[in-house]
Design a protein around this motif. Structure first.
Motif, PDB file in Angstrom:
ATOM      1  N   ILE A   1     -30.993 -27.769 -15.665  1.00  0.00           N
ATOM      2  CA  ILE A   1     -31.395 -26.364 -15.729  1.00  0.00           C
ATOM      3  C   ILE A   1     -30.653 -25.592 -14.652  1.00  0.00           C
ATOM      4  O   ILE A   1     -30.802 -25.863 -13.465  1.00  0.00           O
ATOM      5  CB  ILE A   1     -32.913 -26.199 -15.539  1.00  0.00           C
ATOM      6  CG1 ILE A   1     -33.671 -26.901 -16.671  1.00  0.00           C
ATOM      7  CG2 ILE A   1     -33.291 -24.725 -15.478  1.00  0.00           C
ATOM      8  CD1 ILE A   1     -35.171 -26.816 -16.542  1.00  0.00           C
ATOM      9  N   VAL A   2     -29.833 -24.654 -15.073  1.00  0.00           N
ATOM     10  CA  VAL A   2     -29.103 -23.816 -14.126  1.00  0.00           C
ATOM     11  C   VAL A   2     -30.044 -22.730 -13.615  1.00  0.00           C
ATOM     12  O   VAL A   2     -30.732 -22.092 -14.409  1.00  0.00           O
ATOM     13  CB  VAL A   2     -27.878 -23.174 -14.811  1.00  0.00           C
ATOM     14  CG1 VAL A   2     -27.137 -22.263 -13.847  1.00  0.00           C
ATOM     15  CG2 VAL A   2     -26.953 -24.247 -15.346  1.00  0.00           C
ATOM     16  N   PRO A   3     -30.124 -22.507 -12.298  1.00  0.00           N
ATOM     17  CA  PRO A   3     -30.981 -21.426 -11.795  1.00  0.00           C
ATOM     18  C   PRO A   3     -30.656 -20.109 -12.479  1.00  0.00           C
ATOM     19  O   PRO A   3     -29.496 -19.806 -12.762  1.00  0.00           O
ATOM     20  CB  PRO A   3     -30.634 -21.381 -10.299  1.00  0.00           C
ATOM     21  CG  PRO A   3     -30.180 -22.765  -9.984  1.00  0.00           C
ATOM     22  CD  PRO A   3     -29.465 -23.244 -11.218  1.00  0.00           C
ATOM     23  N   ALA A   4     -31.672 -19.307 -12.728  1.00  0.00           N
ATOM     24  CA  ALA A   4     -31.501 -18.100 -13.542  1.00  0.00           C
ATOM     25  C   ALA A   4     -30.495 -17.130 -12.956  1.00  0.00           C
ATOM     26  O   ALA A   4     -29.809 -16.420 -13.676  1.00  0.00           O
ATOM     27  CB  ALA A   4     -32.854 -17.409 -13.717  1.00  0.00           C
ATOM     28  N   TRP A   5     -30.378 -17.087 -11.613  1.00  0.00           N
ATOM     29  CA  TRP A   5     -29.497 -16.097 -11.004  1.00  0.00           C
ATOM     30  C   TRP A   5     -28.040 -16.529 -11.005  1.00  0.00           C
ATOM     31  O   TRP A   5     -27.151 -15.748 -10.682  1.00  0.00           O
ATOM     32  CB  TRP A   5     -29.945 -15.790  -9.577  1.00  0.00           C
ATOM     33  CG  TRP A   5     -30.170 -16.994  -8.720  1.00  0.00           C
ATOM     34  CD1 TRP A   5     -31.365 -17.607  -8.483  1.00  0.00           C
ATOM     35  CD2 TRP A   5     -29.196 -17.741  -7.995  1.00  0.00           C
ATOM     36  NE1 TRP A   5     -31.192 -18.688  -7.662  1.00  0.00           N
ATOM     37  CE2 TRP A   5     -29.868 -18.794  -7.341  1.00  0.00           C
ATOM     38  CE3 TRP A   5     -27.819 -17.629  -7.833  1.00  0.00           C
ATOM     39  CZ2 TRP A   5     -29.213 -19.718  -6.540  1.00  0.00           C
ATOM     40  CZ3 TRP A   5     -27.164 -18.552  -7.036  1.00  0.00           C
ATOM     41  CH2 TRP A   5     -27.859 -19.578  -6.396  1.00  0.00           C
TER      42      TRP A   5
ATOM     43  N   ALA B   1     -33.608 -10.988  -1.233  1.00  0.00           N
ATOM     44  CA  ALA B   1     -33.244 -12.155  -2.042  1.00  0.00           C
ATOM     45  C   ALA B   1     -32.273 -11.774  -3.153  1.00  0.00           C
ATOM     46  O   ALA B   1     -32.266 -10.641  -3.640  1.00  0.00           O
ATOM     47  CB  ALA B   1     -34.494 -12.787  -2.648  1.00  0.00           C
ATOM     48  N   VAL B   2     -31.449 -12.735  -3.566  1.00  0.00           N
ATOM     49  CA  VAL B   2     -30.543 -12.517  -4.696  1.00  0.00           C
ATOM     50  C   VAL B   2     -31.358 -12.467  -5.983  1.00  0.00           C
ATOM     51  O   VAL B   2     -32.130 -13.382  -6.270  1.00  0.00           O
ATOM     52  CB  VAL B   2     -29.485 -13.632  -4.786  1.00  0.00           C
ATOM     53  CG1 VAL B   2     -28.642 -13.468  -6.052  1.00  0.00           C
ATOM     54  CG2 VAL B   2     -28.583 -13.626  -3.562  1.00  0.00           C
ATOM     55  N   PHE B   3     -31.179 -11.394  -6.737  1.00  0.00           N
ATOM     56  CA  PHE B   3     -31.829 -11.276  -8.043  1.00  0.00           C
ATOM     57  C   PHE B   3     -30.914 -11.833  -9.126  1.00  0.00           C
ATOM     58  O   PHE B   3     -31.344 -12.603  -9.990  1.00  0.00           O
ATOM     59  CB  PHE B   3     -32.168  -9.815  -8.331  1.00  0.00           C
ATOM     60  CG  PHE B   3     -32.774  -9.584  -9.690  1.00  0.00           C
ATOM     61  CD1 PHE B   3     -34.101  -9.878  -9.932  1.00  0.00           C
ATOM     62  CD2 PHE B   3     -32.007  -9.074 -10.732  1.00  0.00           C
ATOM     63  CE1 PHE B   3     -34.661  -9.688 -11.190  1.00  0.00           C
ATOM     64  CE2 PHE B   3     -32.551  -8.872 -11.988  1.00  0.00           C
ATOM     65  CZ  PHE B   3     -33.884  -9.182 -12.220  1.00  0.00           C
ATOM     66  N   ALA B   4     -29.644 -11.458  -9.109  1.00  0.00           N
ATOM     67  CA  ALA B   4     -28.672 -11.953 -10.089  1.00  0.00           C
ATOM     68  C   ALA B   4     -27.277 -11.747  -9.537  1.00  0.00           C
ATOM     69  O   ALA B   4     -27.058 -10.904  -8.664  1.00  0.00           O
ATOM     70  CB  ALA B   4     -28.821 -11.229 -11.428  1.00  0.00           C
TER      71      ALA B   4
END
Length: 212
Positions: A42-46, A78-81
């Motif tokens: 599972i690749v992190p969403a961001w 934090a990084v959102f995307a």
């Protein structure tokens, strides 16, 4: 050989079991030891980013009325995307200014992140990241509208508009950083190219004043 290197006692017989010395170093705590493990498939969403796990687009009838809403909770900063699929573009209502001379199209649902004079996000074009606004008290919560301050990226907008964000700090007409007072802009996080262009504008104004 220095005296300190000479043993003062005879070495222990080779058949005597030796005990390994105890380390005085405390165990090292790494992020992987304290954070929940993400399955390797599972690749992190961001990273991708998988926007379906980060935001929901709400399509509303009317001109430019659609908006995006957060599906995640994140702390301030934090990084959102990450901006991972841009293409060069001309300055347009849907583009984002990435540097002094580069505009991009986002080519994804990030385009539905609207302007606000009290934004929940920042577009950091130096690092190609969208992050939670450092000034957002309490961080980003699921259900919050996703917004950023357009003059933080845009110097001279192709399509100025009257802001309807409804915030107490609403700045009215938004046409880019070029037309906004410095005292107002300094209340916001700004991209490097906007900072540089502001400095040039200030120096130019000083030069014109000195020439009079």
């Amino acid at each position: 050989m220095s005296p300190a290197a000479i043993a003062s006692t005879a070495p222990a017989p080779s058949n005597v079991k030796r005990t390994a010395p105890k380390s005085s170093t405390k165990p090292v705590i790494t992020p992987s030891s304290i954070l929940p493990q993400t399955p390797s498939d599972i690749v992190p969403a961001w990273v991708k980013p998988d926007l379906t796990r980060l935001l929901r687009v709400e399509h509303v009838p009317g001109d430019y009325a659609s908006r995006s809403v957060s599906l995640v909770d994140l702390p301030a900063g934090a990084v959102f995307a990450r901006i991972s699929n841009p293409t060069p573009a001309t300055c347009a209502y849907s583009s984002v200014q990435a540097s002094r001379d580069l505009h991009i199209e986002l080519n994804c649902d990030l385009v539905y992140i609207n302007h606000s004079c009290q934004p929940t996000l920042i577009f950091d074009m130096t690092h190609w990241e969208i992050r939670v606004s450092p000034a957002l008290e309490g961080g980003l919560k699921a259900g919050d509208e996703l917004t950023f301050f357009y003059p933080s990226t845009e110097w001279d907008m192709a399509q100025p508009f009257d802001c309807r964000c409804g915030q107490n700090e609403c700045r009215g007409k938004i046409s880019g950083a070029k037309d906004m007072p410095d005292v107002v802009l300094r209340q916001y996080w700004l991209n490097r190219h906007i900072e540089e262009l502001l400095l040039e504008k200030t120096n130019s104004a000083k030069g014109s004043g000195d020439a009079r």
